[in-house]
Design a protein around this motif. Structure first.
Motif, PDB file in Angstrom:
ATOM      1  N   TYR A  58       8.394 -17.472  87.557  1.00 59.93           N
ATOM      2  CA  TYR A  58       8.702 -17.121  88.944  1.00 59.93           C
ATOM      3  C   TYR A  58       9.632 -15.908  89.005  1.00 59.93           C
ATOM      4  O   TYR A  58       9.383 -14.959  89.757  1.00 59.93           O
ATOM      5  CB  TYR A  58       9.330 -18.314  89.665  1.00 59.93           C
ATOM      6  CG  TYR A  58       9.712 -18.011  91.090  1.00 59.93           C
ATOM      7  CD1 TYR A  58       8.737 -17.794  92.058  1.00 59.93           C
ATOM      8  CD2 TYR A  58      11.042 -17.932  91.475  1.00 59.93           C
ATOM      9  CE1 TYR A  58       9.079 -17.506  93.370  1.00 59.93           C
ATOM     10  CE2 TYR A  58      11.395 -17.652  92.783  1.00 59.93           C
ATOM     11  CZ  TYR A  58      10.410 -17.438  93.728  1.00 59.93           C
ATOM     12  OH  TYR A  58      10.756 -17.147  95.022  1.00 59.93           O
ATOM     13  N   THR A  59      10.675 -15.929  88.202  1.00 61.26           N
ATOM     14  CA  THR A  59      11.621 -14.809  88.181  1.00 61.26           C
ATOM     15  C   THR A  59      10.915 -13.518  87.776  1.00 61.26           C
ATOM     16  O   THR A  59      11.156 -12.461  88.356  1.00 61.26           O
ATOM     17  CB  THR A  59      12.784 -15.105  87.214  1.00 61.26           C
ATOM     18  OG1 THR A  59      13.440 -16.296  87.653  1.00 61.26           O
ATOM     19  CG2 THR A  59      13.782 -13.967  87.176  1.00 61.26           C
ATOM     20  N   THR A  60      10.037 -13.613  86.814  1.00 62.01           N
ATOM     21  CA  THR A  60       9.295 -12.439  86.352  1.00 62.01           C
ATOM     22  C   THR A  60       8.388 -11.899  87.448  1.00 62.01           C
ATOM     23  O   THR A  60       8.375 -10.695  87.710  1.00 62.01           O
ATOM     24  CB  THR A  60       8.464 -12.783  85.100  1.00 62.01           C
ATOM     25  OG1 THR A  60       9.360 -13.165  84.057  1.00 62.01           O
ATOM     26  CG2 THR A  60       7.618 -11.611  84.648  1.00 62.01           C
ATOM     27  N   LEU A  61       7.647 -12.771  88.094  1.00 59.65           N
ATOM     28  CA  LEU A  61       6.669 -12.309  89.077  1.00 59.65           C
ATOM     29  C   LEU A  61       7.294 -11.885  90.403  1.00 59.65           C
ATOM     30  O   LEU A  61       6.751 -11.016  91.084  1.00 59.65           O
ATOM     31  CB  LEU A  61       5.608 -13.386  89.320  1.00 59.65           C
ATOM     32  CG  LEU A  61       4.705 -13.695  88.129  1.00 59.65           C
ATOM     33  CD1 LEU A  61       3.683 -14.765  88.507  1.00 59.65           C
ATOM     34  CD2 LEU A  61       4.007 -12.448  87.605  1.00 59.65           C
ATOM     35  N   LYS A  62       8.423 -12.456  90.772  1.00 59.53           N
ATOM     36  CA  LYS A  62       9.003 -12.099  92.072  1.00 59.53           C
ATOM     37  C   LYS A  62       9.737 -10.763  92.032  1.00 59.53           C
ATOM     38  O   LYS A  62       9.970 -10.155  93.063  1.00 59.53           O
ATOM     39  CB  LYS A  62       9.930 -13.202  92.587  1.00 59.53           C
ATOM     40  CG  LYS A  62      11.289 -13.230  91.964  1.00 59.53           C
ATOM     41  CD  LYS A  62      12.188 -14.232  92.652  1.00 59.53           C
ATOM     42  CE  LYS A  62      13.571 -14.157  92.039  1.00 59.53           C
ATOM     43  NZ  LYS A  62      14.543 -14.935  92.735  1.00 59.53           N
ATOM     44  N   THR A  63      10.083 -10.290  90.844  1.00 59.12           N
ATOM     45  CA  THR A  63      10.820  -9.041  90.698  1.00 59.12           C
ATOM     46  C   THR A  63       9.839  -7.933  90.306  1.00 59.12           C
ATOM     47  O   THR A  63       9.257  -7.991  89.216  1.00 59.12           O
ATOM     48  CB  THR A  63      11.905  -9.200  89.605  1.00 59.12           C
ATOM     49  OG1 THR A  63      12.667 -10.370  89.883  1.00 59.12           O
ATOM     50  CG2 THR A  63      12.803  -7.985  89.544  1.00 59.12           C
TER      51      THR A  63
END
Length: 172
Positions: A58-63
């Motif tokens: 999630y952190t990877t894809l949202k940034t």
């Protein structure tokens, strides 16, 4: 399973951030370790690992920059954590000019106005680089996209430094 598959998203730079967030909440509810507090130890461990995987994805894809780096790595151009310097001479000159301008802000008669103008200029360049990144990733031009990511990392770092400088003005 890659991060896009985990969230049921089409692999690409542009994505449905609402679907990403909704799926994240669903997955967190489904795999949150607290739901497995009374389960056997093995299931608890799997839940913790799965929750960590979900959080990382999630952190990877949202940034956007992390998403671009991840997408490039899936395509065989892994620039995550690299320290490669740019070969773009004009951008290197721009970096020097920005660094000098940042250093000169201390002596400005109206530092707040100068910071605002500088932030606006950098923000404009950031926006142009993001547009170029979007287009090059969509076109599959991964080498140029990787250079865009490198440039954007520099610009983001410069914006952070500008913010720290601005904060220091109000601490004095």
């Amino acid at each position: 399973m890659n991060h896009f598959e985990l969230f049921g998203l089409v692999e690409g730079f542009e994505l449905d951030t609402r679907k990403l967030a909704d799926t994240y909440r669903q997955l967190q509810t489904q795999f949150h370790p607290d739901r497995f507090a009374t389960a056997p130890e093995r299931e608890q461990l799997v839940a913790v690992q799965r929750a960590a995987q979900i959080n990382d994805a999630y952190t990877t894809l949202k940034t956007p920059l992390r998403r671009a780096e991840y997408l490039l790595s899936l395509r065989g151009t892994d620039i995550r954590g690299e320290q490669q310097t740019l070969q773009d001479t004009s951008f290197l000159m721009q970096q020097l000019e920005w660094r000098e301008r940042l250093a000169d802000l201390k002596g400005e008669a109206d530092p707040e106005g100068a910071i605002k103008d500088f932030r606006q200029e950098i923000g404009h360049d950031h926006q142009l680089l993001m547009q170029q990144l979007t287009l090059t990733l969509a076109a599959g031009d991964d080498l140029i996209a990787a250079d865009c990511v490198r440039k954007l990392k520099f610009v983001d770092k410069l914006l952070e430094e500008l913010e720290r400088f601005e904060d220091s003005l109000f601490e004095s």
